[in-house]
Design a protein around this motif. Structure first.
Motif, PDB file in Angstrom:
ATOM      1  N   PRO A   1       6.250  11.814   0.253  1.00  0.00           N
ATOM      2  CA  PRO A   1       6.963  12.521   1.322  1.00  0.00           C
ATOM      3  C   PRO A   1       6.996  14.031   1.084  1.00  0.00           C
ATOM      4  CG  PRO A   1       8.514  11.367  -0.114  1.00  0.00           C
ATOM      5  CD  PRO A   1       7.142  11.027  -0.607  1.00  0.00           C
ATOM      6  N   LEU A   2       7.041  14.769   2.185  1.00  0.00           N
ATOM      7  CA  LEU A   2       7.110  16.233   2.145  1.00  0.00           C
ATOM      8  C   LEU A   2       8.378  16.657   2.848  1.00  0.00           C
ATOM      9  CD1 LEU A   2       3.682  17.210   3.676  1.00  0.00           C
ATOM     10  CD2 LEU A   2       4.542  18.182   1.566  1.00  0.00           C
ATOM     11  N   GLU A   3       8.959  17.759   2.405  1.00  0.00           N
ATOM     12  CA  GLU A   3      10.047  18.279   3.227  1.00  0.00           C
ATOM     13  C   GLU A   3       9.871  19.777   3.451  1.00  0.00           C
ATOM     14  OE1 GLU A   3      13.693  18.946   0.290  1.00  0.00           O
ATOM     15  OE2 GLU A   3      13.200  16.811   0.616  1.00  0.00           O
ATOM     16  N   PRO A   4      10.230  20.233   4.656  1.00  0.00           N
ATOM     17  CA  PRO A   4      10.072  21.653   4.945  1.00  0.00           C
ATOM     18  C   PRO A   4      11.030  22.484   4.097  1.00  0.00           C
ATOM     19  CG  PRO A   4      10.938  20.470   6.863  1.00  0.00           C
ATOM     20  CD  PRO A   4      10.797  19.480   5.772  1.00  0.00           C
ATOM     21  N   VAL A   5      10.586  23.677   3.720  1.00  0.00           N
ATOM     22  CA  VAL A   5      11.408  24.583   2.920  1.00  0.00           C
ATOM     23  C   VAL A   5      11.615  25.833   3.752  1.00  0.00           C
ATOM     24  CG1 VAL A   5      11.523  25.899   0.782  1.00  0.00           C
ATOM     25  CG2 VAL A   5      10.280  23.743   0.849  1.00  0.00           C
ATOM     26  N   SER A   6      12.892  26.224   3.885  1.00  0.00           N
ATOM     27  CA  SER A   6      13.107  27.444   4.678  1.00  0.00           C
ATOM     28  C   SER A   6      13.233  28.632   3.733  1.00  0.00           C
ATOM     29  CB  SER A   6      14.359  27.286   5.534  1.00  0.00           C
ATOM     30  OG  SER A   6      15.441  26.942   4.707  1.00  0.00           O
ATOM     31  N   GLY A   7      12.671  29.762   4.174  1.00  0.00           N
ATOM     32  CA  GLY A   7      12.776  31.017   3.431  1.00  0.00           C
ATOM     33  C   GLY A   7      12.341  30.884   1.986  1.00  0.00           C
ATOM     34  N   ALA A   8      11.127  30.359   1.776  1.00  0.00           N
ATOM     35  CA  ALA A   8      10.690  30.065   0.416  1.00  0.00           C
ATOM     36  C   ALA A   8      10.468  31.310  -0.422  1.00  0.00           C
ATOM     37  CB  ALA A   8       9.404  29.255   0.462  1.00  0.00           C
TER      38      ALA A   8
ATOM     39  N   ALA B   1       0.868  -1.187   0.000  1.00  0.00           N
ATOM     40  CA  ALA B   1       0.000   0.000   0.000  1.00  0.00           C
ATOM     41  C   ALA B   1       0.898   1.229   0.000  1.00  0.00           C
ATOM     42  CB  ALA B   1      -0.892  -0.014   1.230  1.00  0.00           C
ATOM     43  N   PRO B   2       0.433   2.325  -0.596  1.00  0.00           N
ATOM     44  CA  PRO B   2       1.288   3.514  -0.686  1.00  0.00           C
ATOM     45  C   PRO B   2       1.570   4.162   0.663  1.00  0.00           C
ATOM     46  CG  PRO B   2      -0.892   3.953  -1.619  1.00  0.00           C
ATOM     47  CD  PRO B   2      -0.829   2.493  -1.315  1.00  0.00           C
ATOM     48  N   LEU B   3       0.697   3.902   1.625  1.00  0.00           N
ATOM     49  CA  LEU B   3       0.759   4.544   2.950  1.00  0.00           C
ATOM     50  C   LEU B   3       2.171   4.869   3.437  1.00  0.00           C
ATOM     51  CD1 LEU B   3      -1.941   4.977   4.142  1.00  0.00           C
ATOM     52  CD2 LEU B   3      -1.529   3.071   5.714  1.00  0.00           C
ATOM     53  N   LEU B   4       2.346   6.090   3.912  1.00  0.00           N
ATOM     54  CA  LEU B   4       3.658   6.511   4.401  1.00  0.00           C
ATOM     55  C   LEU B   4       3.449   7.228   5.731  1.00  0.00           C
ATOM     56  CD1 LEU B   4       6.371   6.219   2.826  1.00  0.00           C
ATOM     57  CD2 LEU B   4       6.166   8.633   2.259  1.00  0.00           C
ATOM     58  N   ASP B   5       4.397   7.039   6.627  1.00  0.00           N
ATOM     59  CA  ASP B   5       4.286   7.694   7.926  1.00  0.00           C
ATOM     60  C   ASP B   5       4.805   9.124   7.804  1.00  0.00           C
ATOM     61  OD1 ASP B   5       3.689   7.884  10.532  1.00  0.00           O
ATOM     62  OD2 ASP B   5       5.419   6.741  11.267  1.00  0.00           O
ATOM     63  N   ILE B   6       3.916  10.091   7.690  1.00  0.00           N
ATOM     64  CA  ILE B   6       4.332  11.493   7.530  1.00  0.00           C
ATOM     65  C   ILE B   6       4.375  12.144   8.908  1.00  0.00           C
ATOM     66  CG2 ILE B   6       3.694  13.733   6.509  1.00  0.00           C
ATOM     67  CD1 ILE B   6       4.179  11.881   4.264  1.00  0.00           C
ATOM     68  N   PRO B   7       5.515  12.725   9.283  1.00  0.00           N
ATOM     69  CA  PRO B   7       5.582  13.379  10.595  1.00  0.00           C
ATOM     70  C   PRO B   7       4.574  14.533  10.673  1.00  0.00           C
ATOM     71  CG  PRO B   7       7.724  13.389   9.469  1.00  0.00           C
ATOM     72  CD  PRO B   7       6.732  12.843   8.511  1.00  0.00           C
ATOM     73  N   GLU B   8       4.149  14.844  11.884  1.00  0.00           N
ATOM     74  CA  GLU B   8       3.144  15.891  12.072  1.00  0.00           C
ATOM     75  C   GLU B   8       3.588  17.200  11.420  1.00  0.00           C
ATOM     76  OE1 GLU B   8       1.093  17.813  15.946  1.00  0.00           O
ATOM     77  OE2 GLU B   8       1.424  15.634  15.955  1.00  0.00           O
ATOM     78  N   LEU B   9       2.671  17.826  10.679  1.00  0.00           N
ATOM     79  CA  LEU B   9       3.027  19.065   9.987  1.00  0.00           C
ATOM     80  C   LEU B   9       2.743  20.261  10.882  1.00  0.00           C
ATOM     81  CD1 LEU B   9       1.528  18.411   6.412  1.00  0.00           C
ATOM     82  CD2 LEU B   9       3.812  17.888   7.269  1.00  0.00           C
ATOM     83  N   THR B  10       3.624  21.243  10.796  1.00  0.00           N
ATOM     84  CA  THR B  10       3.351  22.517  11.464  1.00  0.00           C
ATOM     85  C   THR B  10       3.232  23.570  10.370  1.00  0.00           C
ATOM     86  OG1 THR B  10       5.729  22.793  11.686  1.00  0.00           O
ATOM     87  CG2 THR B  10       4.557  21.966  13.609  1.00  0.00           C
ATOM     88  N   ALA B  11       2.697  24.740  10.717  1.00  0.00           N
ATOM     89  CA  ALA B  11       2.513  25.775   9.716  1.00  0.00           C
ATOM     90  C   ALA B  11       3.860  26.143   9.097  1.00  0.00           C
ATOM     91  CB  ALA B  11       1.865  26.994  10.360  1.00  0.00           C
ATOM     92  N   GLY B  12       3.857  26.348   7.778  1.00  0.00           N
ATOM     93  CA  GLY B  12       5.110  26.724   7.112  1.00  0.00           C
ATOM     94  C   GLY B  12       5.119  26.239   5.674  1.00  0.00           C
ATOM     95  N   TRP B  13       6.253  26.459   5.013  1.00  0.00           N
ATOM     96  CA  TRP B  13       6.383  26.058   3.604  1.00  0.00           C
ATOM     97  C   TRP B  13       6.924  24.640   3.490  1.00  0.00           C
ATOM     98  CZ3 TRP B  13       4.693  28.840  -0.517  1.00  0.00           C
ATOM     99  CH2 TRP B  13       4.328  30.177  -0.265  1.00  0.00           C
ATOM    100  N   TYR B  14       6.346  23.903   2.557  1.00  0.00           N
ATOM    101  CA  TYR B  14       6.792  22.520   2.321  1.00  0.00           C
ATOM    102  C   TYR B  14       6.924  22.270   0.814  1.00  0.00           C
ATOM    103  CZ  TYR B  14       5.766  21.278   7.165  1.00  0.00           C
ATOM    104  OH  TYR B  14       5.763  21.200   8.526  1.00  0.00           O
TER     105      TYR B  14
END
Ligand SMILES: [Zn+2]
Length: 847
Positions: free
Chosen positions: A585-592, A516-529
């Motif tokens: 998967p998502l990754e946080p982006v700083s200073g987008a 199954a595609p299911l992935l464990d995504i860590p909890e998101l906080t407000a911000g750019w991804y």
């Protein structure tokens, strides 16, 4: 006491036999009468009545079709077998998956088990006779006192699927009823009889894109494991009356020879018995081969089941056709002329040919098959067990031993989809439970592994390996012989998935898993991804977001492109769920600095009234699956002055012959139609016409994007006067032939069309297209180019040397708009996941 019970049972069966009304009584006309057809509701209602009244028949609804109709199956057998179906199913499962079952233990299961015989009808809806035959088969088998048939039912459980495509069955009957008595009587409807696939619904039996194929896969590979499958078709009207195996060459090198031999024996036996019964015009060993895996009657061969195809000559739906003797023709290279020879012993002399005749041939074949299967039950069941067992053993003693599918993929979502498709065919998927090394490469716990030691070893090997189609010629040095269908279907290569074949003995610690595609995504906080378009599932998410007006931006290009969005605190939990569900998967982006904003383009798909433009239907299927909204445009929408092109941004033409785009059916006609012959109403015959061509030109000049796929490129080059040339346009088959072949291209990763793509890709070609561009006043992008060497990847390719340096994908500015030429099958049958992105990226605008 015993006697009393026996008497009661006889009385009971007489009573029930009487309470099944004959089809003629029930419907008021004999089945197969000229110009009379039963629709799906009539068929299902009647079959339910038969099942209710007869202890020999049980009814099951398998599920619902693409358009929501019931998909059904009957179990037909001796009442004692029907009463213990669950027990018989357990026996069947044991010999179908004999991982732990040695031959001594198998013996009683084979002796006590019954032979399961799946009969599937009417997958191609205009081949309408079999759907009508279904009610007669059910009635006769439920009530017959014929000793040969009742004896056969004691040994065989028939699984009868009255239509593999109920939606189309209904559509064709509806069309026939509307047109009977008009000049269009006997024509096929000018619409696809399967909502997505039309005739290509019988090319889906390993990929299972269609709901109907998925439901039957459940019957075949998970629930009932029938040893023999018989799929009934109709062919053209002017050849033999009826085809049965042996099949034509070539044979598949991975299907068990003994299985092909039994398939041949069964076909020949039935042919002999039909000759005995006076049926004429029976043919074997021509046209239809068993090399291509994806048809209903053939795919089961790769799973150790006997697979029989029959093809009956067609009438005109339910209207009769008169065939003068001199109109009768040979059939393929093995029956070059219409005359007696060893595979065609008794030519039919010509005359009237009607719906009733087809039903008689099909029914006779079914009954003779049933009797043969009963008489040979032990041999066939033993062989089924033996081949399953041998396949398991070979998987541990012969290469290949495993296929490894690493978790770390360019596109993980495509890898998971591939594994899920394999699961539908009952391929067991494992995950490694420990790290391991193969050929010097490190693999990890959690990587997927497919042990080849499984009953369906041939199926696994053929789907995951390259194909080397034999170089068959019409005569030595002559033109290539046209294969029955395509010549490659290697899943990893089509889908852009890395799979490693293990050819040396190896033991991998592993356990079974449901991928199954299911992935464990860590909890998101407000911000750019950011998330990557490498994963096809990213497009499902992108469309989900755009549909909800969440702004998404694109940064970078080609392999390093990424989609960027700002997650708000309010949306964080919802988005976390979405990304984890689709496994992206998502990754946080700083200073987008976000980059260009993506907007969904308004997509229009041209749908001709010529139903066999399959590319158009498969395009709708993948757009629906990936949640792209679109409009369908018909000939009249393009032809008219205030045309609907004003409401779209991107117009797509699936692969289609150039002449038929402009002139419709009339463009395909090579000679005038004889007086009074069936003809479609004019509105369906005309194509887009000159005004349609002019409207497309204006649409692009005004800023629209027009996309042409496969053969439609030839139309675009001529009609829009593009600075491009198809250098293979007039090539003979001896010079160039690519009958469904995977080839390699290099991509210009500066084009936004390549976002998420690796710098090289495998594309699917099924045509003679290779582009060269001309000097132009604007910049043309040669987005995909054939490399200088090693172009062929899998399947047959004649004239490979014609491709290097030519262009497979070109982007040509045109006025304020753009034309994109895909000189290949970018979404071939909804299977080429490896190239979908090249198309999807054209469905967004950037601001
Ligand atoms: Zn067919």
């Amino acid at each position: 006491m015993t006697r009393y019970i026996a008497t009661v049972l006889v009385l009971f069966s007489l009573l029930t036999a009487q309470s099944v009304p004959s089809p003629e009584k029930y419907f008021g006309f004999p089945i197969g009468a000229d110009r009379h057809l039963l629709d799906w509701e009539q068929i299902v209602t009647y079959l339910q009545k038969v099942a209710n009244a007869s202890p020999r028949v049980a009814f099951q609804q398998l599920g619902t079709t693409t358009q929501g109709r019931p998909m059904v199956m009957l179990f037909i057998s001796d009442s004692a077998n029907i009463a213990q179906l669950e027990h018989l199913q357990r026996l069947q499962q044991s010999i179908a998956e004999p991982f732990q079952l040695d031959s001594a233990a198998a013996k009683p299961l084979i002796r006590n088990g019954k032979l399961f015989f799946l009969v599937t009808l009417n997958i191609h809806s205009i081949e309408i006779a079999a759907s009508q035959e279904a009610v007669e088969l059910a009635y006769e088998l439920a009530t017959t006192e014929d000793s040969a048939l009742t004896a056969a039912l004691k040994e065989v459980v028939m699984l009868l699927v009255p239509s593999l495509n109920p939606d189309g069955q209904d559509m064709v009957v509806d069309w026939y009823r509307k047109t009977v008595g008009t000049p269009a009587e006997g024509t096929r409807p000018p619409f696809k009889y399967h909502f997505y696939a039309d005739h290509d619904n019988n090319r889906d039996w390993f990929f299972f894109n269609l709901k109907e194929s998925q439901l039957i896969a459940q019957v075949l590979y998970h629930d009932w494991y029938p040893e023999v499958v018989y799929d009934q078709h109709q062919m053209g009207s002017t050849g033999a009356r009826f085809f049965l195996p042996p099949y034509n060459d070539p044979v598949s090198p991975v299907v068990a020879p003994s299985l092909m031999a039994h398939t041949n024996a069964l076909g020949k036996y039935v042919i002999a018995r039909m000759h005995d019964a006076g049926f004429r015009g029976l043919v074997t060993n021509t046209i239809f081969n068993a090399y291509f895996m994806g048809t209903m009657s053939k795919t089961p061969l790769w799973q150790n089941r006997i697979g029989i195809l029959s093809e009956a000559a067609s009438a005109r739906l339910a209207s009769p056709i008169y065939l003068p003797h001199s109109s009768l023709r040979g059939m393929g290279q093995e029956l070059p002329e219409y005359k007696q020879q060893t595979n065609f012993l008794d030519p039919w002399p010509g005359g009237w040919w009607r719906l009733r005749d087809i039903i008689d041939y099909e029914k006779a074949a079914t009954y003779h098959m049933l009797q043969y299967l009963a008489e040979n039950k032990s041999v066939l069941k033993r062989n089924f067990y033996r081949l399953n067992r041998q396949a398991i053993e070979k998987g541990t003693t012969e290469s290949p031993y495993y296929f490894i599918v690493p978790q770390n993929q360019w596109d993980r979502s495509a890898a998971i989809t591939m594994l899920q498709k394999l699961r539908l065919g009952n391929v067991k998927i494992h995950v490694a439970t420990q790290d391991f090394v193969y050929n010097g490469r490190q693999f990890h716990a959690g990587d997927f592994v497919i042990p080849v030691a499984q009953p369906n070893r041939a199926y696994i090997i053929d789907l995951l390996s390259r194909h080397h189609y034999p170089d068959l010629r019409q005569f030595p040095g002559g033109p290539p012989r046209r294969p029955y269908d395509v010549t490659t279907w290697t899943l990893p290569l089509q889908m852009g998935v890395e799979v490693i074949r293990v050819d040396n003995p190896l033991s991998i610690a592993s356990k079974p898993v449901e991928p199954a595609p299911l992935l464990d995504i860590p909890e998101l906080t407000a911000g750019w991804y950011a998330f990557s378009p490498r994963h096809l599932n990213s497009y499902r998410i992108l469309n989900y977001l755009l549909h909800r007006k969440v702004p998404v931006h694109v940064q970078g290009q080609g392999p390093t492109a990424r989609f960027v969005l700002r997650v708000t605190a309010r949306k964080a939990a919802e988005l976390q769920d979405v990304f984890s569900l689709y496994g992206v998967p998502l990754e946080p982006v700083s200073g987008a600095t976000p980059g260009a904003k993506l907007q969904p383009a308004r997509i229009g798909i041209y749908q001709p009234y010529i139903p066999w433009v399959y590319d158009e239907g498969w395009l709708r299927l993948i757009l629906d699956e990936f949640q792209f909204p679109y409009h369908v445009l018909r000939d009249e929408d393009l032809r008219e002055k205030n045309n609907r092109l004003k409401t779209i941004d991107v117009l797509v033409f699936g692969s289609q012959d150039a002449k038929s785009i402009v002139k419709g059916y009339d463009g395909l006609r090579t000679q005038p139609q004889p007086e009074g012959e069936p003809q479609l109403p004019a509105k369906y015959r005309k194509g887009i016409g000159k005004s349609g061509v002019e409207n497309i030109r204006q649409f692009v000049r005004n800023g629209g994007t027009a996309i042409f796929i496969g053969e439609a490129c030839n139309f675009a080059i001529d009609a829009l006067h593009l600075p491009a040339r198809n250098v293979l346009k007039d090539a003979s088959r001896t010079d160039f032939f690519a009958p469904g072949t995977l080839v390699r291209v290099s991509l210009d990763t500066a084009s936004p069309l390549t976002n998420g793509m690796p710098p090289e890709a495998n594309i699917y070609i099924n045509n003679s297209l290779a582009l060269k561009l001309m000097p132009y006043h604007q910049e043309i992008r040669e987005t995909a180019v054939y490399p200088p060497y090693d172009v062929r990847v899998s399947g047959w390719l004649v004239g490979e040397q014609k491709l290097p340096g030519t262009v497979a994908l070109a982007e040509i500015p045109y006025g304020n708009g753009k034309v994109i030429l895909y000189g290949f099958r970018v979404h071939h049958r909804g299977q080429t996941y490896g190239t979908f992105k090249l198309l999807f990226n054209a469905f967004y605008r950037m601001k």
